[in-house]
Design a protein around this motif. Structure first.
Motif, PDB file in Angstrom:
ATOM      1  N   UNK A 134       0.839  -1.206   0.000  1.00  0.00           N
ATOM      2  CA  UNK A 134       0.000   0.000   0.000  1.00  0.00           C
ATOM      3  C   UNK A 134       0.870   1.250   0.000  1.00  0.00           C
ATOM      4  N   UNK A 135       1.932   1.260   0.790  1.00  0.00           N
ATOM      5  CA  UNK A 135       2.843   2.414   0.802  1.00  0.00           C
ATOM      6  C   UNK A 135       3.442   2.632  -0.576  1.00  0.00           C
ATOM      7  N   UNK A 136       3.817   1.553  -1.243  1.00  0.00           N
ATOM      8  CA  UNK A 136       4.383   1.654  -2.585  1.00  0.00           C
ATOM      9  C   UNK A 136       3.348   2.202  -3.564  1.00  0.00           C
ATOM     10  N   UNK A 137       2.113   1.741  -3.455  1.00  0.00           N
ATOM     11  CA  UNK A 137       1.050   2.229  -4.326  1.00  0.00           C
ATOM     12  C   UNK A 137       0.806   3.721  -4.111  1.00  0.00           C
ATOM     13  N   UNK A 138       0.805   4.146  -2.861  1.00  0.00           N
ATOM     14  CA  UNK A 138       0.612   5.574  -2.552  1.00  0.00           C
ATOM     15  C   UNK A 138       1.770   6.387  -3.103  1.00  0.00           C
ATOM     16  N   UNK A 139       2.977   5.863  -2.977  1.00  0.00           N
ATOM     17  CA  UNK A 139       4.148   6.556  -3.516  1.00  0.00           C
ATOM     18  C   UNK A 139       4.024   6.692  -5.034  1.00  0.00           C
ATOM     19  N   UNK A 140       3.562   5.640  -5.711  1.00  0.00           N
ATOM     20  CA  UNK A 140       3.363   5.708  -7.163  1.00  0.00           C
ATOM     21  C   UNK A 140       2.312   6.748  -7.537  1.00  0.00           C
ATOM     22  N   UNK A 141       1.264   6.850  -6.751  1.00  0.00           N
ATOM     23  CA  UNK A 141       0.242   7.871  -7.005  1.00  0.00           C
ATOM     24  C   UNK A 141       0.852   9.256  -6.857  1.00  0.00           C
ATOM     25  N   UNK A 142       1.635   9.464  -5.818  1.00  0.00           N
ATOM     26  CA  UNK A 142       2.266  10.767  -5.608  1.00  0.00           C
ATOM     27  C   UNK A 142       3.236  11.117  -6.735  1.00  0.00           C
ATOM     28  N   UNK A 143       3.912  10.105  -7.286  1.00  0.00           N
ATOM     29  CA  UNK A 143       4.837  10.341  -8.392  1.00  0.00           C
ATOM     30  C   UNK A 143       4.067  10.672  -9.670  1.00  0.00           C
ATOM     31  N   UNK A 144       3.002   9.919  -9.946  1.00  0.00           N
ATOM     32  CA  UNK A 144       2.261  10.096 -11.187  1.00  0.00           C
ATOM     33  C   UNK A 144       1.285  11.267 -11.167  1.00  0.00           C
ATOM     34  N   UNK A 145       0.859  11.671  -9.985  1.00  0.00           N
ATOM     35  CA  UNK A 145      -0.078  12.782  -9.857  1.00  0.00           C
ATOM     36  C   UNK A 145       0.457  13.792  -8.830  1.00  0.00           C
ATOM     37  N   UNK A 146       1.557  14.476  -9.152  1.00  0.00           N
ATOM     38  CA  UNK A 146       2.158  15.388  -8.174  1.00  0.00           C
ATOM     39  C   UNK A 146       1.265  16.578  -7.812  1.00  0.00           C
ATOM     40  N   UNK A 147       0.285  16.875  -8.652  1.00  0.00           N
ATOM     41  CA  UNK A 147      -0.605  17.999  -8.380  1.00  0.00           C
ATOM     42  C   UNK A 147      -1.583  17.710  -7.246  1.00  0.00           C
ATOM     43  N   UNK A 148      -1.635  16.482  -6.760  1.00  0.00           N
ATOM     44  CA  UNK A 148      -2.553  16.135  -5.680  1.00  0.00           C
ATOM     45  C   UNK A 148      -2.065  16.602  -4.312  1.00  0.00           C
ATOM     46  N   UNK A 149      -0.804  16.927  -4.207  1.00  0.00           N
ATOM     47  CA  UNK A 149      -0.249  17.343  -2.922  1.00  0.00           C
ATOM     48  C   UNK A 149       0.262  18.770  -3.024  1.00  0.00           C
ATOM     49  N   UNK A 150       0.407  19.394  -1.909  1.00  0.00           N
ATOM     50  CA  UNK A 150       1.008  20.715  -1.879  1.00  0.00           C
ATOM     51  C   UNK A 150       0.042  21.850  -1.562  1.00  0.00           C
TER      52      UNK A 150
END
Length: 96
Positions: free
Chosen positions: A21-37
């Motif tokens: 799950x941590x890896x999946x979340x990390x992949x989401x953060x990499x592929x969709x950087x606009x979701x954070x910040x």
């Protein structure tokens, strides 16, 4: 509260599941950087396409494509189209 004694979930997560799950979340953060910040307040202040205004947004895009003088000059039709594409793609992801 009769359901206090009815434990419907008795589940634990393995270390491998947590790592996955941590890896999946990390992949989401990499592929969709606009979701954070953005802060919660910043997110709430932004206008967004949703199911309630999707038809209006599509009409505005079509109006801008067919008669650019109908939209104010600060509105970018290509940016609106990109937002609509992202909305459609995001809806495909949200059903999974």
């Amino acid at each position: 509260m009769s359901n206090l004694t009815n434990n419907r979930l008795n589940i634990t997560a393995t270390a491998a599941q947590i790592a996955s799950v941590k890896s999946a979340i990390q992949n989401i953060n990499i592929n969709f950087p606009f979701l954070v910040g953005l802060t919660k307040e910043e997110k709430m202040g932004l206008l967004a396409i949703d199911v309630n205004n999707k038809a209006f947004t599509e009409d505005a895009i079509n109006a801008g494509l067919n008669n650019a003088s109908l939209l104010p000059s600060y509105i970018s039709v290509p940016n609106m189209q990109a937002d609509m594409t992202l909305f459609h793609n995001w809806m495909k992801l949200s059903c999974c």
